[in-house]
Enzyme design. Sequence first.
Site, PDB file in Angstrom:
ATOM      1  CG  ASN A 161      -0.375  -0.103   2.505  1.00  0.00           C
ATOM      2  OD1 ASN A 161       0.792  -0.456   2.634  1.00  0.00           O
ATOM      3  ND2 ASN A 161      -1.132   0.214   3.533  1.00  0.00           N
ATOM      4  CD  GLU A 168       2.070  -0.394  11.791  1.00  0.00           C
ATOM      5  OE1 GLU A 168       0.910  -0.050  11.538  1.00  0.00           O
ATOM      6  OE2 GLU A 168       2.698  -0.059  12.809  1.00  0.00           O
ATOM      7  CB  CYS A 213      -2.595  -0.239   8.582  1.00  0.00           C
ATOM      8  SG  CYS A 213      -1.180   0.846   8.722  1.00  0.00           S
TER       9      CYS A 213
END
Length: 513
Positions: A152, A247, A282
């Site tokens: 991303n 993460e 995220c």
Amino acid sequence: MVTLEKKPVPTTVLPAQPTEIAVMNPVTGQVIGSIPIMDAEAVRQAADRARAAQPAWEALGVKARATLMRHWSDMLWDDQKNAIAVIRRETGKTELGAWEEVAVIDTVVSYYYKHAARFLRPQTRRSAVPVRHKARVYYKAHGVAGFITPWNYPLNNAFIDLIAAMFAGNTILLKPSEITPFSAQYAVDLMYKAGIPKDVIQVVTGAGSTGAALVDVVDYISFTGSTATGKKIAVKAAERLIPCSLELGGKDPMIVLNDADVDMAATETLVGAASENTGQVCISTERVYVEDGIYDRYIEKIKQYASQLKIGSGDGFDVNIGSLTNERELLRAEAQVKDALAKGAHLIYGGKRRPDLGPLFYEPAILTNVDHSMDVMREETFGPIVPIMRVKDADEAIQLANDSEYGLSAAILTKDLKRGEQLATRIESGDVHVNTTHWIFGTPGLPMGGVKNSGMGRRNGPEGLLRFVKPQSIVIDNLLMQKPTLARVDGFMLKGALLLRRIRRAFPFLPLE
Ligand code: ADP
């Protein structure tokens, strides 16, 4: 006599294992190149080279490493036109989105350039035996650090963590996502041009199997990606007893209180949920809880501003929404909208594909009348979906915000900044923004990371650097007035210890703790 006809025994021909992965431009749907799939042996050889190069890299000292890193980030800044082109070609994101990736790298390098030497400096601590003992802590690199990263933010998510690891003296193996490998390769090539030795950082290419092989050979593993894969990596890291940081996903809530500025609330929702990387973040806003008193005005405003969003693949910082990068995420977003509608939600805006712009363009979907029985309020979304729920007050909003398996980021919109800060501390997440979203990403001094299924460990700040070193404590006894003794504590020391204890209690301000 009947003779049975002998049929030829079918031989199973196994399909050849693919050796390459094709990489697509999501806007055109065309293949733009391919990457080799590196096997476990190739990854092990890369790790051997990284391990051989590590002592010299660490011995160089943090100041010399910082100079090289800053030179690299300056080169990246000067070459931003090319960097942006490489990022956009494999992600389909907007020009502004790609520029932000370059800008974030620049601020992170600049932060550690200024502070890393201080964070890594050996420290003197209070000793157990005053006068005689000196107690010191040294910070030493783990060795070879591995990074497995997603698609991303192919520049940011590949480099934010590893920049700190390089400052700390580790050598690096980076496995970028197979969907967007070229941004990482481009930036690593630029590091070589900046004078960073080739074996100090190497890109290993491939998909999940290459990533799994990487975990087997490194001394530290940093992972950014899905919660499901993160858990597999944590298990492998535990088996090898190597430290790791993860993460992972989020389901970030936004709370709009009655006293919020309604225009700011509506636009910030659209930025946080839809226009920032088309929702493929995220830390994107994924569910909105709006207090009763502002709800109707807020809904009118969000529809009004959504109609002004500019969608497309054109150049210019005024384009708000780019293409999605990954068809799988578009299908997941569409499935969540379908599930919500089937359970009674209302689609008040968008929610349509835009094949006229490209195969993966999608108009932001704004949903109301949603609740926590719907996937869109519980499962991670990687697309521009804005589900909005009416709540009676801040307490109900916070209770719903915390009703999630995730805890990455959150936002509260209110004009009462003090109350906003107090409410923020009641949210179970790694960070909270008051009246804005996402800035954690561009604030390198702040530790960023998740709680619950959103991960463990923190990037950025002193915490983000210190995870890449192992503290070594050293106690030095100067032998002052010491005689040979077979007891750890002799009578003289015992008297001294008891005296010391009384002094500590009577004069707590003295530097004896
Ligand atoms: P995403 O949904 O963002 O693709 P993944 O968690 O599947 O998230 O992928 C993130 C990164 O993890 C990618 O670089 C991918 O190749 C890698 N990866 C996927 N599966 C594994 C695995 N089992 N072990 C190590 N790395 C993996």
